[in-house]
Design a protein around this motif. Sequence first.
Motif, PDB file in Angstrom:
ATOM      1  N   ILE A 115      31.519  37.471  41.868  1.00 57.03           N
ATOM      2  CA  ILE A 115      31.707  36.041  41.606  1.00 57.03           C
ATOM      3  C   ILE A 115      30.358  35.340  41.548  1.00 57.03           C
ATOM      4  CG2 ILE A 115      32.614  33.898  42.586  1.00 57.03           C
ATOM      5  CD1 ILE A 115      34.981  35.640  43.654  1.00 57.03           C
ATOM      6  N   ALA A 116      29.484  35.643  42.501  1.00 59.72           N
ATOM      7  CA  ALA A 116      28.151  35.035  42.522  1.00 59.72           C
ATOM      8  C   ALA A 116      27.363  35.408  41.271  1.00 59.72           C
ATOM      9  CB  ALA A 116      27.391  35.480  43.770  1.00 59.72           C
ATOM     10  N   GLU A 117      27.458  36.661  40.851  1.00 57.34           N
ATOM     11  CA  GLU A 117      26.764  37.128  39.651  1.00 57.34           C
ATOM     12  C   GLU A 117      27.237  36.339  38.432  1.00 57.34           C
ATOM     13  OE1 GLU A 117      24.279  39.562  37.906  1.00 57.34           O
ATOM     14  OE2 GLU A 117      24.088  39.579  40.050  1.00 57.34           O
TER      15      GLU A 117
ATOM     16  N   LEU B  57      38.502  47.271  39.605  1.00 58.22           N
ATOM     17  CA  LEU B  57      39.251  46.465  40.572  1.00 58.22           C
ATOM     18  C   LEU B  57      38.458  45.242  40.990  1.00 58.22           C
ATOM     19  CD1 LEU B  57      40.948  48.996  43.022  1.00 58.22           C
ATOM     20  CD2 LEU B  57      42.077  47.227  41.689  1.00 58.22           C
ATOM     21  N   VAL B  58      37.181  45.427  41.281  1.00 62.64           N
ATOM     22  CA  VAL B  58      36.322  44.311  41.700  1.00 62.64           C
ATOM     23  C   VAL B  58      36.287  43.248  40.608  1.00 62.64           C
ATOM     24  CG1 VAL B  58      33.913  43.660  42.135  1.00 62.64           C
ATOM     25  CG2 VAL B  58      34.919  45.611  43.340  1.00 62.64           C
ATOM     26  N   LYS B  59      36.097  43.661  39.375  1.00 65.34           N
ATOM     27  CA  LYS B  59      36.041  42.694  38.269  1.00 65.34           C
ATOM     28  C   LYS B  59      37.378  41.976  38.091  1.00 65.34           C
ATOM     29  CE  LYS B  59      32.274  44.955  35.854  1.00 65.34           C
ATOM     30  NZ  LYS B  59      31.356  43.858  35.695  1.00 65.34           N
ATOM     31  N   ALA B  60      38.475  42.714  38.204  1.00 67.33           N
ATOM     32  CA  ALA B  60      39.797  42.097  38.060  1.00 67.33           C
ATOM     33  C   ALA B  60      40.071  41.120  39.200  1.00 67.33           C
ATOM     34  CB  ALA B  60      40.874  43.181  38.024  1.00 67.33           C
ATOM     35  N   TYR B  61      39.760  41.528  40.428  1.00 62.66           N
ATOM     36  CA  TYR B  61      39.949  40.629  41.572  1.00 62.66           C
ATOM     37  C   TYR B  61      39.086  39.380  41.426  1.00 62.66           C
ATOM     38  CZ  TYR B  61      42.838  43.591  44.633  1.00 62.66           C
ATOM     39  OH  TYR B  61      43.855  44.302  45.203  1.00 62.66           O
ATOM     40  N   ALA B  62      37.844  39.545  40.990  1.00 60.10           N
ATOM     41  CA  ALA B  62      36.954  38.388  40.822  1.00 60.10           C
ATOM     42  C   ALA B  62      37.540  37.405  39.818  1.00 60.10           C
ATOM     43  CB  ALA B  62      35.564  38.840  40.376  1.00 60.10           C
ATOM     44  N   THR B  63      38.112  37.930  38.751  1.00 61.88           N
ATOM     45  CA  THR B  63      38.731  37.068  37.743  1.00 61.88           C
ATOM     46  C   THR B  63      39.898  36.289  38.339  1.00 61.88           C
ATOM     47  OG1 THR B  63      38.060  38.556  35.972  1.00 61.88           O
ATOM     48  CG2 THR B  63      39.879  37.053  35.487  1.00 61.88           C
ATOM     49  N   THR B  64      40.736  36.957  39.140  1.00 58.76           N
ATOM     50  CA  THR B  64      41.884  36.267  39.721  1.00 58.76           C
ATOM     51  C   THR B  64      41.467  35.265  40.790  1.00 58.76           C
ATOM     52  OG1 THR B  64      42.321  38.040  41.317  1.00 58.76           O
ATOM     53  CG2 THR B  64      43.489  38.146  39.208  1.00 58.76           C
ATOM     54  N   VAL B  65      40.393  35.553  41.500  1.00 62.86           N
ATOM     55  CA  VAL B  65      39.886  34.601  42.498  1.00 62.86           C
ATOM     56  C   VAL B  65      39.322  33.373  41.790  1.00 62.86           C
ATOM     57  CG1 VAL B  65      38.139  34.205  44.277  1.00 62.86           C
ATOM     58  CG2 VAL B  65      39.468  36.320  44.309  1.00 62.86           C
ATOM     59  N   LEU B  66      38.537  33.598  40.746  1.00 62.04           N
ATOM     60  CA  LEU B  66      37.975  32.472  39.990  1.00 62.04           C
ATOM     61  C   LEU B  66      39.075  31.642  39.330  1.00 62.04           C
ATOM     62  CD1 LEU B  66      34.860  34.196  38.417  1.00 62.04           C
ATOM     63  CD2 LEU B  66      34.851  32.328  40.077  1.00 62.04           C
ATOM     64  N   GLY B  67      40.168  32.298  38.951  1.00 58.56           N
ATOM     65  CA  GLY B  67      41.294  31.599  38.349  1.00 58.56           C
ATOM     66  C   GLY B  67      42.227  30.984  39.377  1.00 58.56           C
ATOM     67  N   GLU B  68      41.837  31.081  40.632  1.00 55.12           N
ATOM     68  CA  GLU B  68      42.585  30.513  41.758  1.00 55.12           C
ATOM     69  C   GLU B  68      44.003  31.070  41.873  1.00 55.12           C
ATOM     70  OE1 GLU B  68      42.202  26.256  41.564  1.00 55.12           O
ATOM     71  OE2 GLU B  68      40.032  26.354  41.814  1.00 55.12           O
ATOM     72  N   VAL B  69      44.173  32.337  41.479  1.00 52.64           N
ATOM     73  CA  VAL B  69      45.459  33.023  41.618  1.00 52.64           C
ATOM     74  C   VAL B  69      45.560  33.639  43.013  1.00 52.64           C
ATOM     75  CG1 VAL B  69      46.875  34.934  40.735  1.00 52.64           C
ATOM     76  CG2 VAL B  69      45.569  33.487  39.156  1.00 52.64           C
ATOM     77  N   ARG B  70      44.426  34.079  43.545  1.00 50.91           N
ATOM     78  CA  ARG B  70      44.361  34.663  44.891  1.00 50.91           C
ATOM     79  C   ARG B  70      43.035  34.300  45.518  1.00 50.91           C
ATOM     80  NH1 ARG B  70      45.915  40.124  44.494  1.00 50.91           N
ATOM     81  NH2 ARG B  70      46.567  39.782  42.367  1.00 50.91           N
TER      82      ARG B  70
END
Length: 58
Positions: free
Chosen positions: A47-49, A16-29
């Motif tokens: 995200i920082a990592e 979940l953390v990895k999926a959320y990080a991807t969507t945050v970086l993709g500016e989806v959420r």
Amino acid sequence: MSDKHLEGLTLVQKRLVKAYATTVLGEVRTVEDVKPEELQPYVELEIAEREITVLASE
């Protein structure tokens, strides 16, 4: 990339953390959209990592 920042989380929580990080970086959420809220700090760390990994490889 090491997952030491995710130690103590279950496999599902890590995914979940990895999926959320991807969507945050993709500016989806945003990080504030992450549920359950206790995963928000882990998403920020993920995200920082990723950003550090990119900078280190340049």
